[in-house]
Design an enzyme around this catalytic site. Structure first.
Site, PDB file in Angstrom:
ATOM      1  N   ARG A 122       0.857  -1.203   0.000  1.00 45.18           N
ATOM      2  CA  ARG A 122       0.000   0.000   0.000  1.00 45.18           C
ATOM      3  C   ARG A 122       0.888   1.247   0.000  1.00 45.18           C
ATOM      4  O   ARG A 122       0.850   2.053   0.925  1.00 45.18           O
ATOM      5  CB  ARG A 122      -0.928  -0.014   1.218  1.00 45.18           C
ATOM      6  N   GLN A 127      -0.179   2.932  -5.749  1.00 50.11           N
ATOM      7  CA  GLN A 127      -1.554   3.380  -5.499  1.00 50.11           C
ATOM      8  C   GLN A 127      -2.532   3.005  -6.622  1.00 50.11           C
ATOM      9  O   GLN A 127      -3.649   2.585  -6.363  1.00 50.11           O
ATOM     10  CB  GLN A 127      -1.555   4.887  -5.326  1.00 50.11           C
ATOM     11  N   ASP A 130      -3.834  -0.512  -6.391  1.00 49.39           N
ATOM     12  CA  ASP A 130      -4.311  -0.907  -5.064  1.00 49.39           C
ATOM     13  C   ASP A 130      -5.791  -1.328  -5.133  1.00 49.39           C
ATOM     14  O   ASP A 130      -6.700  -0.523  -4.948  1.00 49.39           O
ATOM     15  CB  ASP A 130      -4.113   0.266  -4.099  1.00 49.39           C
ATOM     16  N   SER A 133      -8.027  -1.008  -1.943  1.00 52.67           N
ATOM     17  CA  SER A 133      -8.601   0.324  -1.719  1.00 52.67           C
ATOM     18  C   SER A 133      -9.726   0.627  -2.699  1.00 52.67           C
ATOM     19  O   SER A 133     -10.772   1.148  -2.298  1.00 52.67           O
ATOM     20  CB  SER A 133      -7.523   1.405  -1.861  1.00 52.67           C
ATOM     21  N   TYR A 228      -1.203  -0.574   8.530  1.00 54.16           N
ATOM     22  CA  TYR A 228      -2.318  -1.350   9.068  1.00 54.16           C
ATOM     23  C   TYR A 228      -2.364  -1.269  10.596  1.00 54.16           C
ATOM     24  O   TYR A 228      -1.353  -1.013  11.252  1.00 54.16           O
ATOM     25  CB  TYR A 228      -2.189  -2.823   8.670  1.00 54.16           C
TER      26      TYR A 228
HETATM   27  P1  NAD Z   1      -8.194  -2.594   6.913  1.00 55.74           P
HETATM   28  O1  NAD Z   1      -9.280  -2.958   5.967  1.00 55.74           O
HETATM   29  O2  NAD Z   1      -7.157  -3.600   7.270  1.00 55.74           O
HETATM   30  O3  NAD Z   1      -8.864  -2.098   8.293  1.00 55.74           O
HETATM   31  C1  NAD Z   1      -9.917  -1.177   8.309  1.00 55.74           C
HETATM   32  C2  NAD Z   1      -9.768  -0.245   9.484  1.00 55.74           C
HETATM   33  O4  NAD Z   1     -10.051  -0.940  10.701  1.00 55.74           O
HETATM   34  C3  NAD Z   1      -8.370   0.337   9.639  1.00 55.74           C
HETATM   35  O5  NAD Z   1      -8.440   1.743   9.615  1.00 55.74           O
HETATM   36  C4  NAD Z   1      -7.930  -0.178  11.005  1.00 55.74           C
HETATM   37  O6  NAD Z   1      -7.103   0.749  11.688  1.00 55.74           O
HETATM   38  C5  NAD Z   1      -9.255  -0.358  11.696  1.00 55.74           C
HETATM   39  N1  NAD Z   1      -9.250  -1.205  12.906  1.00 55.74           N
HETATM   40  C6  NAD Z   1      -8.562  -2.340  13.175  1.00 55.74           C
HETATM   41  N2  NAD Z   1      -8.875  -2.800  14.408  1.00 55.74           N
HETATM   42  C7  NAD Z   1      -9.791  -1.943  14.932  1.00 55.74           C
HETATM   43  C8  NAD Z   1     -10.506  -1.884  16.149  1.00 55.74           C
HETATM   44  N3  NAD Z   1     -10.330  -2.778  17.102  1.00 55.74           N
HETATM   45  N4  NAD Z   1     -11.376  -0.862  16.316  1.00 55.74           N
HETATM   46  C9  NAD Z   1     -11.563   0.074  15.370  1.00 55.74           C
HETATM   47  N5  NAD Z   1     -10.923   0.072  14.185  1.00 55.74           N
HETATM   48  C10 NAD Z   1     -10.047  -0.926  13.979  1.00 55.74           C
HETATM   49  O7  NAD Z   1      -7.428  -1.303   6.435  1.00 55.74           O
HETATM   50  P2  NAD Z   1      -7.569  -0.465   5.085  1.00 55.74           P
HETATM   51  O8  NAD Z   1      -8.766   0.388   5.164  1.00 55.74           O
HETATM   52  O9  NAD Z   1      -7.444  -1.380   3.930  1.00 55.74           O
HETATM   53  O10 NAD Z   1      -6.265   0.440   5.136  1.00 55.74           O
HETATM   54  C11 NAD Z   1      -5.690   0.813   6.329  1.00 55.74           C
HETATM   55  C12 NAD Z   1      -4.661   1.856   6.094  1.00 55.74           C
HETATM   56  O11 NAD Z   1      -3.667   1.426   5.141  1.00 55.74           O
HETATM   57  C13 NAD Z   1      -5.135   3.113   5.472  1.00 55.74           C
HETATM   58  O12 NAD Z   1      -5.953   3.887   6.184  1.00 55.74           O
HETATM   59  C14 NAD Z   1      -3.795   3.715   5.164  1.00 55.74           C
HETATM   60  O13 NAD Z   1      -3.152   4.175   6.285  1.00 55.74           O
HETATM   61  C15 NAD Z   1      -3.072   2.550   4.614  1.00 55.74           C
HETATM   62  N6  NAD Z   1      -3.182   2.670   3.166  1.00 55.74           N
HETATM   63  C16 NAD Z   1      -2.199   3.330   2.509  1.00 55.74           C
HETATM   64  C17 NAD Z   1      -2.293   3.502   1.147  1.00 55.74           C
HETATM   65  C18 NAD Z   1      -1.222   4.223   0.388  1.00 55.74           C
HETATM   66  O14 NAD Z   1      -0.297   4.707   0.959  1.00 55.74           O
HETATM   67  N7  NAD Z   1      -1.311   4.285  -0.919  1.00 55.74           N
HETATM   68  C19 NAD Z   1      -3.382   3.007   0.456  1.00 55.74           C
HETATM   69  C20 NAD Z   1      -4.360   2.340   1.162  1.00 55.74           C
HETATM   70  C21 NAD Z   1      -4.255   2.166   2.509  1.00 55.74           C
END
Ligand code: NAD
Length: 377
Positions: A122, A127, A130, A133, A228
């Site tokens: 990620r 991007q 991805d 996302s 994550y």
């Molecule tokens: P995910 O689907 O793994 O998790 C979803 C959300 O659940 C996350 O925000 C996580 O912090 C949250 N979570 C986990 N345990 C929890 C709990 N007990 N209570 C409440 N919330 C909880 O994650 P995702 O949405 O696929 O992506 C997470 C992060 O990855 C993004 O927000 C970002 O920081 C990063 N990301 C970066 C890029 C990039 O740089 N291009 C792209 C996509 C995502």
């Protein structure tokens, strides 16, 4: 090189790995693009449009798989389909690698380069490819619409001569990609929105969308190098549950998206919390495919609790907006191929030290090469 895109076979999967637009981009690279007839039908891309884009339709699926240098598909293949691929071919799809050791072994045995969309790093550079996302964002949007359609309330505040309707209250648990889009969607529909996430960096993002961040002191949380969430301890989960109970009881819609990469989703909404909700409230469990955040949620079902709370446990909600889900997913595939394409040699570059490839290539040269999945000796 021949790129073949079979139609998806999993029940309830309308998405495709190719659109007429991305087919044109792949043909421009120098690929011969073949697809199974009907590949985009369920997401409203017609065979005629693929043909106009230069795609050769090939209904002999097994022969086409055997002849392909690159296979693109949305869902993981069967072991039988893997055995049909030729040695040295590339297979790019979601693979669910944490739960599929036998499938990875089959890819290795077949000598195929298996690429897992889940494992594309990620990073900013990756991007455009991805797929987690692009799909999570649409799932977050769809979750709000599904909940709103079942809720017997309007979402926005309405001032009418017959009195004021108060805005519905929406609580989003987990404000990653899906959660942030759910917040934005619920705000656009006029709801009063609150959210919580264990990663402290998310607070600003939640506020910038006009929602309130629910503060719960869990002690040390944080995130991995990949962005994550870290898994919580049982004590932290208990503290989180206590901190959320009142907000959940007051909410008309609760959408849970909390996931911990590569592990079972944490169980956050208990039966006691559901018992405390108002009749007619709706809970959407977007973590259902990785075990679910909500006690009693069942895959593919609407469950109604004795006190009249509806729990939606539908996986793949992005499929409800399949045309757009396919548009962006196919663009992710095309971006992946474009990134690794060697325009001179008209082939895919196999640089095992390249950061993106190191992250997402699971099998190569007859072995499982990804350190997270290689069998431990
Ligand atoms: P995910 O689907 O793994 O998790 C979803 C959300 O659940 C996350 O925000 C996580 O912090 C949250 N979570 C986990 N345990 C929890 C709990 N007990 N209570 C409440 N919330 C909880 O994650 P995702 O949405 O696929 O992506 C997470 C992060 O990855 C993004 O927000 C970002 O920081 C990063 N990301 C970066 C890029 C990039 O740089 N291009 C792209 C996509 C995502």
């Amino acid at each position: 090189m021949i790129c073949y895109v079979p139609a998806e076979q999993a029940p309830g999967e309308p998405r495709a790995a190719l659109t007429p637009t991305t087919a044109q981009a792949l043909i421009k690279l120098g690929l011969t693009v073949r697809a199974e007839p009907g590949v985009g039908r369920a997401s409203h891309y017609s065979d005629a449009d693929y043909v106009s884009a230069g795609v050769v339709l090939d209904a002999d699926r097994d022969a086409a798989l055997a002849a392909a240098d690159i296979v693109l598909r949305v869902r993981k293949p069967s072991v039988a389909d893997v055995a049909r691929l030729k040695r040295g071919a590339w297979h790019v799809s979601f693979l669910d690698p944490f739960n599929e050791p036998a499938l990875l072994a089959a890819f290795a045995q077949a000598g195929v380069n298996a690429v897992s969309l889940e494992m594309v790093p990620r990073t900013t550079l990756a991007q455009k490819m991805d797929a987690l996302s692009s799909q999570a964002s649409l799932a977050g949007y769809a979750a709000v619409l599904q909940a709103a359609a079942r809720l017997r309330l309007a979402l926005p505040m309405m001032m009418t001569p017959a009195g004021t309707i108060l805005p519905a209250r929406v609580f989003i648990i987990g404000a990653g990609v899906a959660g942030l889009q759910a917040i934005a969607t619920a705000k656009r529909l006029g709801a009063r929105v609150e959210a919580f996430d264990t990663r402290p960096v998310v607070e600003e993002q939640v506020k910038s969308l006009g929602a309130k961040f629910v503060k719960i002191d869990l002690g040390q949380t944080g995130q991995t190098a990949g962005g994550y969430a870290q898994a919580l301890t049982p004590e932290q989960i208990a503290r989180q549950q206590a901190g959320m109970a009142k907000v959940i009881a007051q909410s008309d819609i609760v959408i849970t998206t909390a996931k911990v990469f590569g592990r079972k989703a944490p169980r956050l909404v208990t039966q006691a919390m559901l018992d405390g909700m108002k009749p007619g409230s709706v809970v959407v469990d977007l973590a259902i495919e990785s075990g679910g955040n909500v006690e009693g949620s069942r895959p593919g079902e609407d469950v109604v609790t004795p006190n009249g709370v509806t729990i939606l446990g539908h996986a793949n909600l992005e499929a409800t907006v399949a045309h757009h889900a396919t548009q962006v997913l196919a663009a992710n595939f095309a971006a992946w191929l474009t990134h690794f394409w060697d325009g001179q040699a008209k082939t895919l570059k196999l640089d095992l030290q390249e950061e993106i490839l190191k992250g997402c290539l699971l099998t190569h040269g007859g072995a499982v090469v990804h350190p997270q999945f290689a069998p431990k000796s």
